[in-house]
Structure formats: structure tokens, C-alpha cells
Design an enzyme around this catalytic site. Structure first.
Site, PDB file in Angstrom:
ATOM      1  N   ASN A  10       0.873  -1.183   0.000  1.00 38.71           N
ATOM      2  CA  ASN A  10       0.000   0.000   0.000  1.00 38.71           C
ATOM      3  C   ASN A  10       0.906   1.228   0.000  1.00 38.71           C
ATOM      4  O   ASN A  10       1.494   1.567   1.020  1.00 38.71           O
ATOM      5  CB  ASN A  10      -0.888  -0.044   1.250  1.00 38.71           C
ATOM      6  CG  ASN A  10      -1.705   1.224   1.421  1.00 38.71           C
ATOM      7  OD1 ASN A  10      -1.822   2.040   0.493  1.00 38.71           O
ATOM      8  ND2 ASN A  10      -2.275   1.410   2.604  1.00 38.71           N
ATOM      9  N   TRP A  11       1.021   1.862  -1.159  1.00 38.87           N
ATOM     10  CA  TRP A  11       1.950   3.001  -1.273  1.00 38.87           C
ATOM     11  C   TRP A  11       1.382   4.292  -0.700  1.00 38.87           C
ATOM     12  O   TRP A  11       2.060   5.306  -0.674  1.00 38.87           O
ATOM     13  CB  TRP A  11       2.349   3.190  -2.747  1.00 38.87           C
ATOM     14  CG  TRP A  11       3.271   2.125  -3.267  1.00 38.87           C
ATOM     15  CD1 TRP A  11       3.830   1.106  -2.532  1.00 38.87           C
ATOM     16  CD2 TRP A  11       3.755   1.952  -4.606  1.00 38.87           C
ATOM     17  NE1 TRP A  11       4.628   0.317  -3.337  1.00 38.87           N
ATOM     18  CE2 TRP A  11       4.598   0.818  -4.616  1.00 38.87           C
ATOM     19  CE3 TRP A  11       3.553   2.640  -5.800  1.00 38.87           C
ATOM     20  CZ2 TRP A  11       5.243   0.370  -5.769  1.00 38.87           C
ATOM     21  CZ3 TRP A  11       4.194   2.199  -6.948  1.00 38.87           C
ATOM     22  CH2 TRP A  11       5.036   1.076  -6.929  1.00 38.87           C
ATOM     23  N   LYS A  12       0.119   4.251  -0.308  1.00 41.93           N
ATOM     24  CA  LYS A  12      -0.529   5.445   0.275  1.00 41.93           C
ATOM     25  C   LYS A  12      -0.337   6.657  -0.651  1.00 41.93           C
ATOM     26  O   LYS A  12      -0.357   6.497  -1.863  1.00 41.93           O
ATOM     27  CB  LYS A  12      -0.002   5.696   1.687  1.00 41.93           C
ATOM     28  CG  LYS A  12      -0.097   4.431   2.557  1.00 41.93           C
ATOM     29  CD  LYS A  12       0.081   4.690   4.019  1.00 41.93           C
ATOM     30  CE  LYS A  12      -0.039   3.380   4.785  1.00 41.93           C
ATOM     31  NZ  LYS A  12      -0.079   3.529   6.210  1.00 41.93           N
ATOM     32  N   HIS A 100      -9.654   1.611   5.068  1.00 40.65           N
ATOM     33  CA  HIS A 100      -8.357   1.844   5.698  1.00 40.65           C
ATOM     34  C   HIS A 100      -8.520   2.840   6.841  1.00 40.65           C
ATOM     35  O   HIS A 100      -9.284   3.802   6.731  1.00 40.65           O
ATOM     36  CB  HIS A 100      -7.343   2.368   4.667  1.00 40.65           C
ATOM     37  CG  HIS A 100      -5.949   2.316   5.213  1.00 40.65           C
ATOM     38  ND1 HIS A 100      -5.473   3.273   6.069  1.00 40.65           N
ATOM     39  CD2 HIS A 100      -4.965   1.404   5.070  1.00 40.65           C
ATOM     40  CE1 HIS A 100      -4.235   2.945   6.421  1.00 40.65           C
ATOM     41  NE2 HIS A 100      -3.905   1.809   5.824  1.00 40.65           N
ATOM     42  N   GLU A 102      -6.801   5.200   7.815  1.00 43.47           N
ATOM     43  CA  GLU A 102      -6.509   6.602   7.496  1.00 43.47           C
ATOM     44  C   GLU A 102      -7.717   7.258   6.823  1.00 43.47           C
ATOM     45  O   GLU A 102      -7.962   8.454   6.999  1.00 43.47           O
ATOM     46  CB  GLU A 102      -5.228   6.685   6.638  1.00 43.47           C
ATOM     47  CG  GLU A 102      -3.998   6.449   7.514  1.00 43.47           C
ATOM     48  CD  GLU A 102      -2.802   5.835   6.811  1.00 43.47           C
ATOM     49  OE1 GLU A 102      -2.779   5.770   5.580  1.00 43.47           O
ATOM     50  OE2 GLU A 102      -1.882   5.388   7.536  1.00 43.47           O
ATOM     51  N   GLU A 172      -5.666  -4.538  10.897  1.00 45.35           N
ATOM     52  CA  GLU A 172      -4.656  -3.504  11.103  1.00 45.35           C
ATOM     53  C   GLU A 172      -4.959  -2.751  12.395  1.00 45.35           C
ATOM     54  O   GLU A 172      -5.774  -1.815  12.395  1.00 45.35           O
ATOM     55  CB  GLU A 172      -4.668  -2.515   9.929  1.00 45.35           C
ATOM     56  CG  GLU A 172      -4.347  -3.135   8.590  1.00 45.35           C
ATOM     57  CD  GLU A 172      -3.736  -2.117   7.632  1.00 45.35           C
ATOM     58  OE1 GLU A 172      -2.635  -2.369   7.146  1.00 45.35           O
ATOM     59  OE2 GLU A 172      -4.358  -1.058   7.399  1.00 45.35           O
ATOM     60  N   GLY A 178       2.054   2.653  10.800  1.00 44.11           N
ATOM     61  CA  GLY A 178       3.003   3.738  10.598  1.00 44.11           C
ATOM     62  C   GLY A 178       3.713   4.186  11.865  1.00 44.11           C
ATOM     63  O   GLY A 178       4.326   5.246  11.901  1.00 44.11           O
ATOM     64  N   SER A 214       3.078  -1.667  10.536  1.00 51.43           N
ATOM     65  CA  SER A 214       4.528  -1.735  10.756  1.00 51.43           C
ATOM     66  C   SER A 214       5.091  -3.121  10.473  1.00 51.43           C
ATOM     67  O   SER A 214       5.927  -3.629  11.231  1.00 51.43           O
ATOM     68  CB  SER A 214       4.882  -1.266  12.171  1.00 51.43           C
ATOM     69  OG  SER A 214       4.463   0.064  12.355  1.00 51.43           O
ATOM     70  N   GLY A 235       2.641  -1.073   4.372  1.00 44.57           N
ATOM     71  CA  GLY A 235       2.665   0.339   4.003  1.00 44.57           C
ATOM     72  C   GLY A 235       4.099   0.807   3.766  1.00 44.57           C
ATOM     73  O   GLY A 235       4.694   0.570   2.701  1.00 44.57           O
ATOM     74  N   GLY A 236       4.680   1.454   4.765  1.00 45.46           N
ATOM     75  CA  GLY A 236       6.009   2.061   4.635  1.00 45.46           C
ATOM     76  C   GLY A 236       7.051   1.132   4.025  1.00 45.46           C
ATOM     77  O   GLY A 236       7.832   1.542   3.158  1.00 45.46           O
TER      78      GLY A 236
HETATM   79  P1  PGA Z   1       2.519   0.606   7.709  1.00 45.36           P
HETATM   80  O1  PGA Z   1       1.090   0.787   7.028  1.00 45.36           O
HETATM   81  O2  PGA Z   1       3.073  -0.711   7.220  1.00 45.36           O
HETATM   82  O3  PGA Z   1       3.329   1.789   7.241  1.00 45.36           O
HETATM   83  O4  PGA Z   1       2.304   0.601   9.179  1.00 45.36           O
HETATM   84  C1  PGA Z   1       0.222  -0.301   6.837  1.00 45.36           C
HETATM   85  C2  PGA Z   1      -1.061   0.198   6.254  1.00 45.36           C
HETATM   86  O5  PGA Z   1      -1.508   1.270   6.672  1.00 45.36           O
HETATM   87  O6  PGA Z   1      -1.676  -0.420   5.365  1.00 45.36           O
END
Ligand code: PGA
Length: 254
Positions: A10-12, A100, A102, A172, A178, A214, A235-236
Site C-alpha cells: 500500500n503506497w498510500k 483503511h 486513514e 490492522e 506507521g 509496521s 505500508g512504509g
Molecule cells: P505501515 O502501514 O506498514 O506503514 O504501518 C500499513 C497500512 O496502513 O496499510
């Protein structure tokens, strides 16, 4: 691989069209991805909307599938700034993330609305990756399982149980996204087992459950080794191809 895993990057709001194609190609060219898919694993990349066309085009001959990070619940109309599920299909997407945290935090998404998004995704032929997870306070108060059950039940009741024929849960925990605070493997296993039980017993379906929050190469192996973990939403650590590939390699040993 003993079980077939799904690993989603997930590149956000990172990696615009100028860099996305090359990054996707670097990932696709790796022998780890080829081995992983040959062993029935699936890699999915979810770039921002504007990078979807170039990523789809570059991955045309690859086993990697492409997903979007959200979709609207209506198929078209006066919804400025929104994108419908059928448009994503037209773009070459196979998957879409919905719910998600976010989006829940910044755009006020609720479980009911996430259910509508998941229904629209299925209606268009996409596989929804439906995110659920508890907050730090809910976990500290011992409410994690209750919160997750309520999320599942509301989403399924809005989306219709049939979406579970082709859907994926992504567990999640909010406090792990994050933050660098990965959930403990035992806690992940407990919640995943609870999610699976709820889906089987209340809704009659057993669907894949990914862990996200994470997820890094250091912990990927231990997390993927949990019996009820079917992959990861990264994500990251998906932004740098070499790091993402290490996570895929960890999956190869499961
Ligand atoms: P993260 O994000 O790996 O940076 O914690 C995961 C996500 O939000 O899908």
C-alpha cells in the site's frame, strides 16, 4: 510455501506516475516474486490513483496484480473527487482496499460506509481488501475482539454476505500503523483466529486474513508463520523495492 499468502504493498500518498512504473518493474523482475507466485502466492501493488495506469501497463506481463486504495459506493454521478469501482476495473485493477484506518480517521468512513464500498467493489468484479482494527484504548480496555466482531458484522450486513465469496480481511490495529510498533505475533494470531471464527460461525465463510501495521522484514517471518495469518498489508516497508522484496522472501519460507 505451506500456505498461499497474499502480500499487498500500500503506497498510500507516495510514488507519483514519474517513479511508479520503474518501482513496479523492479519488484516484478525479482526472482523472489516469480518463486512466490509459482508457489501460489499473490503479490498486489496499490499505488495512488494517478499512478494506476502506468503501473498496470508495466505489470502487464507480470504475475503481480494491481489494486486501488479506495473506491466510492456509487457507480457514477456528482461526487467530486471520487472514483468508482467500475472505473478501477477499466483501469486494470483487480483489488481495492476499503476501510483503511486513514480513510476512517481523515474522511469519516464508518463501518456501514465501508460495507457499501465493499459491496460496490464486488459488484464491479474487484476483490475488496477490507480493513478492520481496534484502537490502543480499546485494546487496553480488553475490547479488541468485541470491536472487531462489531466491525465485521456491520460491514457484512451492509455489504451483503455474498461479498465474502471474494473478499479479504486486513487486520490492522490502529496503534501499529506507521508507528513502528508491530503487534505481537501471539496477539495477531489470537485476533486472526477470532476473525476467522466470527466469519465461519456467523456468516458461513472462511476468507483470507492479512496482517498490517509496521510489517517489516524483521518481523515478517514470525507473523507469516502464525496459522491464521494469510499474508500482509504493507505500508512504509513497501515503498523501497528491496525492503518489500525481503518481506516477499520471508513469505516464501511459509
Ligand atoms: P505501515 O502501514 O506498514 O506503514 O504501518 C500499513 C497500512 O496502513 O496499510
Amino acid at each position: 510455501m505451506k500456505k498461499s499468502l497474499v502480500i499487498v504493498g500500500n503506497w498510500k500518498m507516495n510514488v507519483g506516475p514519474g517513479q511508479a512504473g520503474e518501482r513496479a518493474l523492479t519488484i516484478a523482475a525479482s526472482s523472489a516474486v516469480q518463486e512466490f507466485t509459482a508457489a501460489a502466492g499473490q503479490v498486489v501493488l496499490c499505488p495512488p490513483y494517478v499512478s494506476l495506469p502506468v503501473v498496470v501497463q508495466r505489470l502487464h506481463h507480470s504475475s503481480i496484480r494491481v489494486g486501488a486504495q479506495n473506491c466510492h459506493w456509487q457507480s457514477e454521478g456528482a461526487y467530486t473527487g471520487e472514483v468508482s469501482a467500475s472505473m478501477l476495473v477499466e483501469c486494470g485493477c483487480t483489488y481495492v482496499i476499503v476501510g483503511h484506518s486513514e480513510q476512517r480517521r481523515d474522511q469519516g468512513d464508518t463501518d456501514a460506509r465501508v460495507g457499501l464500498r465493499a459491496r460496490a467493489a464486488r459488484g464491479a468484479g474487484l476483490i475488496p481488501i477490507v480493513c478492520i482494527g481496534e484502537s490502543a484504548e480499546e485494546r487496553q480496555s480488553g475490547l479488541a475482539e468485541d470491536v472487531i466482531h462489531a466491525q465485521i458484522d456491520t460491514i457484512v450486513s451492509e455489504a451483503g454476505v455474498d461479498i465474502l465469496r471474494h473478499a479479504i480481511w486486513a487486520y490492522e490495529p490502529l496503534w501499529a500503523i506507521g508507528t513502528g510498533l508491530t503487534a505481537h505475533a501471539d496477539d495477531i494470531q489470537d485476533i486472526h483466529a477470532a476473525i476467522r471464527r466470527r466469519c465461519r460461525e456467523h456468516h458461513g465463510f472462511d476468507i483470507p486474513i492479512l496482517y498490517g501495521g509496521s510489517l517489516t522484514p524483521d518481523v515478517a517471518h514470525t507473523i507469516f508463520a502464525q496459522p491464521d495469518v494469510n499474508g500482509g498489508l504493507v505500508g512504509g516497508a513497501s515503498l523501497v523495492p528491496s525492503t518489500f522484496l525481503q518481506i516477499i522472501k520471508a513469505g516464501l519460507h511459509e
